[in-house]
Design a protein around this motif. Structure first.
Motif, PDB file in Angstrom:
ATOM      1  N   SER A  33       0.845  -1.197   0.000  1.00 58.13           N
ATOM      2  CA  SER A  33       0.000   0.000   0.000  1.00 58.13           C
ATOM      3  C   SER A  33       0.880   1.247   0.000  1.00 58.13           C
ATOM      4  O   SER A  33       2.071   1.177   0.311  1.00 58.13           O
ATOM      5  CB  SER A  33      -0.916   0.014   1.219  1.00 58.13           C
ATOM      6  OG  SER A  33      -0.148   0.133   2.395  1.00 58.13           O
ATOM      7  N   ALA A  34       0.248   2.364  -0.343  1.00 59.96           N
ATOM      8  CA  ALA A  34       0.950   3.644  -0.324  1.00 59.96           C
ATOM      9  C   ALA A  34      -0.069   4.771  -0.169  1.00 59.96           C
ATOM     10  O   ALA A  34      -1.193   4.683  -0.660  1.00 59.96           O
ATOM     11  CB  ALA A  34       1.746   3.843  -1.613  1.00 59.96           C
ATOM     12  N   HIS A  35       0.337   5.795   0.543  1.00 60.48           N
ATOM     13  CA  HIS A  35      -0.450   7.016   0.691  1.00 60.48           C
ATOM     14  C   HIS A  35       0.483   8.158   0.312  1.00 60.48           C
ATOM     15  O   HIS A  35       1.569   8.277   0.876  1.00 60.48           O
ATOM     16  CB  HIS A  35      -0.947   7.177   2.128  1.00 60.48           C
ATOM     17  CG  HIS A  35      -1.740   8.420   2.344  1.00 60.48           C
ATOM     18  ND1 HIS A  35      -3.064   8.514   1.992  1.00 60.48           N
ATOM     19  CD2 HIS A  35      -1.385   9.623   2.832  1.00 60.48           C
ATOM     20  CE1 HIS A  35      -3.489   9.737   2.277  1.00 60.48           C
ATOM     21  NE2 HIS A  35      -2.497  10.418   2.784  1.00 60.48           N
ATOM     22  N   TYR A  36       0.078   8.994  -0.650  1.00 59.53           N
ATOM     23  CA  TYR A  36       0.981  10.011  -1.172  1.00 59.53           C
ATOM     24  C   TYR A  36       0.194  11.175  -1.755  1.00 59.53           C
ATOM     25  O   TYR A  36      -1.029  11.102  -1.904  1.00 59.53           O
ATOM     26  CB  TYR A  36       1.910   9.404  -2.239  1.00 59.53           C
ATOM     27  CG  TYR A  36       1.166   8.779  -3.402  1.00 59.53           C
ATOM     28  CD1 TYR A  36       0.962   9.472  -4.582  1.00 59.53           C
ATOM     29  CD2 TYR A  36       0.649   7.486  -3.316  1.00 59.53           C
ATOM     30  CE1 TYR A  36       0.279   8.915  -5.639  1.00 59.53           C
ATOM     31  CE2 TYR A  36      -0.037   6.922  -4.359  1.00 59.53           C
ATOM     32  CZ  TYR A  36      -0.219   7.639  -5.522  1.00 59.53           C
ATOM     33  OH  TYR A  36      -0.913   7.081  -6.567  1.00 59.53           O
ATOM     34  N   THR A  37       0.908  12.251  -2.069  1.00 55.27           N
ATOM     35  CA  THR A  37       0.308  13.417  -2.713  1.00 55.27           C
ATOM     36  C   THR A  37       0.940  13.595  -4.091  1.00 55.27           C
ATOM     37  O   THR A  37       1.889  12.887  -4.451  1.00 55.27           O
ATOM     38  CB  THR A  37       0.532  14.698  -1.887  1.00 55.27           C
ATOM     39  OG1 THR A  37       1.922  15.007  -1.894  1.00 55.27           O
ATOM     40  CG2 THR A  37       0.015  14.541  -0.462  1.00 55.27           C
ATOM     41  N   GLU A  38       0.448  14.542  -4.825  1.00 56.69           N
ATOM     42  CA  GLU A  38       0.991  14.822  -6.150  1.00 56.69           C
ATOM     43  C   GLU A  38       2.422  15.370  -6.059  1.00 56.69           C
ATOM     44  O   GLU A  38       3.188  15.261  -7.006  1.00 56.69           O
ATOM     45  CB  GLU A  38       0.083  15.805  -6.889  1.00 56.69           C
ATOM     46  CG  GLU A  38       0.254  15.798  -8.372  1.00 56.69           C
ATOM     47  CD  GLU A  38      -0.859  16.514  -9.108  1.00 56.69           C
ATOM     48  OE1 GLU A  38      -0.659  16.820 -10.288  1.00 56.69           O
ATOM     49  OE2 GLU A  38      -1.931  16.761  -8.522  1.00 56.69           O
ATOM     50  N   GLN A  39       2.784  15.942  -4.920  1.00 61.17           N
ATOM     51  CA  GLN A  39       4.126  16.472  -4.732  1.00 61.17           C
ATOM     52  C   GLN A  39       5.154  15.360  -4.500  1.00 61.17           C
ATOM     53  O   GLN A  39       6.353  15.584  -4.647  1.00 61.17           O
ATOM     54  CB  GLN A  39       4.172  17.462  -3.558  1.00 61.17           C
ATOM     55  CG  GLN A  39       3.540  18.813  -3.870  1.00 61.17           C
ATOM     56  CD  GLN A  39       2.029  18.740  -4.072  1.00 61.17           C
ATOM     57  OE1 GLN A  39       1.332  18.077  -3.312  1.00 61.17           O
ATOM     58  NE2 GLN A  39       1.527  19.400  -5.101  1.00 61.17           N
ATOM     59  N   ASP A  40       4.710  14.175  -4.142  1.00 62.54           N
ATOM     60  CA  ASP A  40       5.605  13.015  -4.021  1.00 62.54           C
ATOM     61  C   ASP A  40       5.793  12.438  -5.421  1.00 62.54           C
ATOM     62  O   ASP A  40       5.176  11.442  -5.797  1.00 62.54           O
ATOM     63  CB  ASP A  40       4.994  11.966  -3.076  1.00 62.54           C
ATOM     64  CG  ASP A  40       4.747  12.503  -1.685  1.00 62.54           C
ATOM     65  OD1 ASP A  40       5.640  13.186  -1.156  1.00 62.54           O
ATOM     66  OD2 ASP A  40       3.661  12.243  -1.131  1.00 62.54           O
ATOM     67  N   LYS A  41       6.653  13.085  -6.196  1.00 66.88           N
ATOM     68  CA  LYS A  41       6.769  12.829  -7.637  1.00 66.88           C
ATOM     69  C   LYS A  41       7.008  11.361  -7.982  1.00 66.88           C
ATOM     70  O   LYS A  41       6.380  10.820  -8.884  1.00 66.88           O
ATOM     71  CB  LYS A  41       7.889  13.686  -8.248  1.00 66.88           C
ATOM     72  CG  LYS A  41       7.610  15.166  -8.201  1.00 66.88           C
ATOM     73  CD  LYS A  41       6.456  15.537  -9.081  1.00 66.88           C
ATOM     74  CE  LYS A  41       6.301  17.043  -9.109  1.00 66.88           C
ATOM     75  NZ  LYS A  41       5.020  17.428  -9.672  1.00 66.88           N
ATOM     76  N   ARG A  42       7.933  10.716  -7.290  1.00 62.96           N
ATOM     77  CA  ARG A  42       8.265   9.328  -7.621  1.00 62.96           C
ATOM     78  C   ARG A  42       7.053   8.422  -7.422  1.00 62.96           C
ATOM     79  O   ARG A  42       6.708   7.637  -8.308  1.00 62.96           O
ATOM     80  CB  ARG A  42       9.437   8.857  -6.771  1.00 62.96           C
ATOM     81  CG  ARG A  42       9.958   7.505  -7.179  1.00 62.96           C
ATOM     82  CD  ARG A  42      11.159   7.101  -6.366  1.00 62.96           C
ATOM     83  NE  ARG A  42      12.268   7.992  -6.671  1.00 62.96           N
ATOM     84  CZ  ARG A  42      13.368   8.078  -5.960  1.00 62.96           C
ATOM     85  NH1 ARG A  42      13.518   7.329  -4.886  1.00 62.96           N
ATOM     86  NH2 ARG A  42      14.333   8.891  -6.290  1.00 62.96           N
TER      87      ARG A  42
END
Length: 140
Positions: A33-42
């Motif tokens: 799983s992963a939780h991220y935003t658009e700023q977490d480019k990779r």
């Protein structure tokens, strides 16, 4: 002897550099799983399907999730918009992309189907907190 030591050192540094560069992608590939935003480019580039990348941003505050379900073998990609219940722009976008609203849904949401039979789009409105959750579910 000295020249071979330099060549060996350069080779080791190059191999280590490549490994360091590739390691985050290996970790993401194996992640459940992963939780991220658009700023977490990779993470954004690796996990987010094009459908969610091009989806209209209906609020300024939103984030993404990815879940790899191993039992029934599915990947779930989601975008969560905060402080809204208005799904009209999302509905319009899905219609333009060729998805059709379904009469029945397996959860309390609106389900959309496209050409790919293994792909389902769900659009849910959540009350506490006030959110819109758009999920792309791919069964394989």
């Amino acid at each position: 002897m000295r020249k071979s030591f330099r060549v060996l050192t350069v080779a080791i540094v190059l191999i280590a550099s490549v490994f360091i560069w590739v390691w985050p992608y290996i970790i993401m590939q194996l992640s459940g799983s992963a939780h991220y935003t658009e700023q977490d480019k990779r993470e954004y580039e690796f996990y987010t399907p094009d459908l969610l990348k091009m989806m209209p941003r209906i609020t300024p505050q939103y984030d993404f999730d990815f879940v790899n379900i191993t039992g029934p073998a599915a990947h779930i990609y989601a975008i969560r918009f905060y402080d809204t219940h208005d799904t009209s722009k999302v509905d319009d976008y899905l219609s333009i992309k060729g998805y059709q609203k379904q009469q029945f849904c397996h959860i309390k949401a609106v389900c959309w189907k496209g050409i790919d039979a293994d792909e389902t789009i769900t659009v849910s409105t959540l009350n506490n907190p006030k959110e819109v959750l758009v999920s792309v579910i791919i069964n394989f």
